[in-house]
Design a protein around this motif. Sequence first.
Motif, short mmCIF file in Angstrom:
data_model
loop_
_atom_site.label_atom_id
_atom_site.label_comp_id
_atom_site.label_asym_id
_atom_site.label_seq_id
_atom_site.Cartn_x
_atom_site.Cartn_y
_atom_site.Cartn_z
N VAL B 107 -18.87 -35.91 32.69
CA VAL B 107 -18.94 -34.46 32.92
C VAL B 107 -20.38 -33.92 32.82
O VAL B 107 -20.78 -33.07 33.63
CB VAL B 107 -17.96 -33.73 31.97
CG1 VAL B 107 -18.24 -34.02 30.50
CG2 VAL B 107 -17.92 -32.26 32.22
N HIS B 108 -21.17 -34.44 31.89
CA HIS B 108 -22.54 -33.91 31.72
C HIS B 108 -23.55 -34.55 32.68
O HIS B 108 -24.72 -34.20 32.67
CB HIS B 108 -23.00 -34.07 30.28
CG HIS B 108 -22.00 -33.56 29.31
ND1 HIS B 108 -21.46 -32.30 29.41
CD2 HIS B 108 -21.40 -34.14 28.24
CE1 HIS B 108 -20.57 -32.13 28.44
NE2 HIS B 108 -20.51 -33.24 27.72
N VAL B 109 -23.10 -35.51 33.47
CA VAL B 109 -23.97 -36.09 34.49
C VAL B 109 -23.64 -35.45 35.83
O VAL B 109 -24.50 -35.00 36.58
CB VAL B 109 -23.81 -37.63 34.56
CG1 VAL B 109 -24.66 -38.21 35.68
CG2 VAL B 109 -24.20 -38.25 33.23
N VAL B 365 -23.63 -49.16 32.58
CA VAL B 365 -22.62 -48.24 33.10
C VAL B 365 -23.28 -46.98 33.66
O VAL B 365 -23.82 -46.17 32.90
CB VAL B 365 -21.61 -47.85 31.99
CG1 VAL B 365 -20.49 -47.00 32.56
CG2 VAL B 365 -21.04 -49.10 31.32
N PRO B 366 -23.24 -46.79 34.97
CA PRO B 366 -23.85 -45.59 35.54
C PRO B 366 -23.09 -44.34 35.09
O PRO B 366 -21.88 -44.40 34.86
CB PRO B 366 -23.71 -45.80 37.05
CG PRO B 366 -22.56 -46.74 37.21
CD PRO B 366 -22.55 -47.61 35.99
N GLY B 367 -23.81 -43.21 34.99
CA GLY B 367 -23.19 -41.97 34.54
C GLY B 367 -22.29 -41.33 35.58
O GLY B 367 -21.47 -40.47 35.24
N SER B 368 -22.44 -41.72 36.83
CA SER B 368 -21.64 -41.08 37.89
C SER B 368 -21.62 -41.96 39.13
O SER B 368 -22.41 -42.91 39.24
CB SER B 368 -22.23 -39.72 38.25
OG SER B 368 -23.46 -39.90 38.91
N GLN B 393 -18.64 -49.49 36.69
CA GLN B 393 -18.30 -48.22 37.32
C GLN B 393 -18.43 -47.09 36.31
O GLN B 393 -18.34 -47.32 35.10
CB GLN B 393 -16.89 -48.32 37.90
CG GLN B 393 -16.84 -49.29 39.08
CD GLN B 393 -15.43 -49.54 39.58
OE1 GLN B 393 -14.56 -49.97 38.82
NE2 GLN B 393 -15.19 -49.25 40.85
N PRO B 394 -18.63 -45.84 36.77
CA PRO B 394 -19.00 -44.75 35.85
C PRO B 394 -17.91 -44.32 34.87
O PRO B 394 -16.72 -44.36 35.19
CB PRO B 394 -19.34 -43.60 36.80
CG PRO B 394 -18.76 -43.95 38.12
CD PRO B 394 -18.67 -45.43 38.17
#
Lengths: 195, 455
Positions: B107-109, B365-368, B393-394
């Motif tokens: 959510v914050h990314v 782990v990517p943020g989005s 995955q994010p």
Amino acid sequence: MREPFITLTTTVIPMELENVDTDQIIPARFLKATTREGFGDNLFRDWRYDGDGNPRPGFILNDPARRGEVLAAGKNFGCGSSREHAAWAIRDAGFRAVVSSHFADIFRNNALNNGLLPVQVPAGCLTRLFAILRERPDAPVTIDLERQRLRFEGEEQHFEISPYKKECLLKGYDDIDYLLGIREKIEEYEKQRTI
Amino acid sequence: MNTLFDKIWDAHVVETLPGGASVLYIDRHYIHEVTSPQAFEGLQQRGVEVFRPGQVTATPDHNIPTTRQHLPASDPLSREQLTALARNCARHGISIFKVGTPRHGIVHVTGPESGLTRPGMTIVCGDSHTSTHGAFGCVAFGIGTSEVEMVLASQCILQSKPGVMRVRVEGELPAGACSKDIILHVISRLGTGGGTGYFIEFAGSTIRALSMEARMTICNMSIEMGARGGMIAPDETTLAYLEGRPFAPRGVEWERAAERWRALRGDPGGRFDAEVTFRAAGIEPMITYGTNPGTAIPVGGVIPPDAERRALEYMGFHAGEPMIGKKIDHVFVGSCTNGRLEDLRAFAAVVKGRRKSPRVTAWIVPGSKEVERRAIEEGVRDTLAAAGFELRQPGCSACLAMNEDKIPPGKYCVATSNRNFEGRQGPGARTLLAGPLVAAAAAITGEIRDPREFM
């Protein structure tokens, strides 16, 4: 409407630790429920039980001599995650108030929104309370919300609470009742808003 | 003589109650699956509809798996929370960034990168790291579930106005230090309760020189010193980041908004309730040794003699020991703190041409989805793969270990996330917080090392 909080006389469970964070109060893996009930069973889960689910004998909540509706803990209680489940778990386990020398902001709001009274007292007062409870586990305390006083063994300590929140607790009201009542005013505000 | 915080707060006060609490209007409300179901249940019990569904955006992130996301979550309880979020959003007309779709992420990314987070806004979410959005010159803070219900019901929240603290960081940041090191340094000096009762405005030449992603890392962790939130006044860096984002205004609307945002600043001589200044020159790559984020020291340092005994016992460390050379088992790169493209780039730059240590299990782990897409596009994923790292995955993943990504009991994990509390990454897990460069040095050597050796 929830149960009003007016005065409370009870024994205390002392937890002489600082920075008790919400991950200890209720670990994240127990946040998967979609209702507010039942979190008390997992309150302080990993301090209370070992990996096999057996109670850890050294932990204060597992001490049969300790009973009470007030939890007392060191400064910065409730820091960390915003999870309201922490307040629900403490309330669900039968506590009605927490005494500390300092509360984390979000926890304080969450507690107040659930009829759990955060009683913030000076560090010296908390130290004296801990000392008394070490000697006499059954020493009672009285919390008088109307007069904003914590009393124990000849000591009487004033505590602060916002007048609005005090009224809510005394009467068992909550913020949503209030906000729903001023929707017209909110709509008026929206008309002049620029964003 | 108002601060930027005062100006934004005051412009959102609908009314003031006796005793001083404000009814604060909320421009943007983000929700996720863990802290919203009970709020929707509450609305239903009261027979109340969501007041302004257009100002609410949902993202499932805390519970979701970070591999094989096309399949439903394996844990039935997680699945039920995710289903409840989708059901509640459909019923109330709330838009949701579904798992696997291009806007999905933490959510914050995803909020900032989609252009939903904009200067001057009040923003809340049932998550303490909502402070992240303050990097755009917003008053953004985490709330509990009862407050989520309040905002769903009325688009307002009852709050006491906090004091304002200014934290200035001045000078050029030394090579090898990043924004995570700045904030860990600040928290280590001010303590985990040092910001309690305050909203923090970060300022100074070091902060001004940071990218938006780096600023988000700083604001993200302001909660770790007890602050209600953190913010940075918008400037040309902010505007350049926002222009052209999917939900950012366009054309004439953009021009008007940009003019308004350029004017968003505190008055000269605005009064702060507390003020503290740091010199960037003294900031080094940092790492934590204990069980709260205030226990960071320079990576080349030794554990202080006055370290809390309980924390050292949990971590299996002793006072006086150096951090360099300590063996580690896991590396986690991700979260709303350091799961953005620049973080993955920084990690990749160090591991490029090297190999993951065989003793390390690494979760990158990517943020989005957007971070993932760009990491693939510009070859970051290939660099990682060549060094033996898989891009997952994010999702929130091992930051709080609500999904399968748990660190086993007793194991050490160098994590780019935000909390090293006991059991945060799984029961008995031992977390060492650091930035992506320190994490990279640990990932290729299997121990704590100074990343400057590899740069």
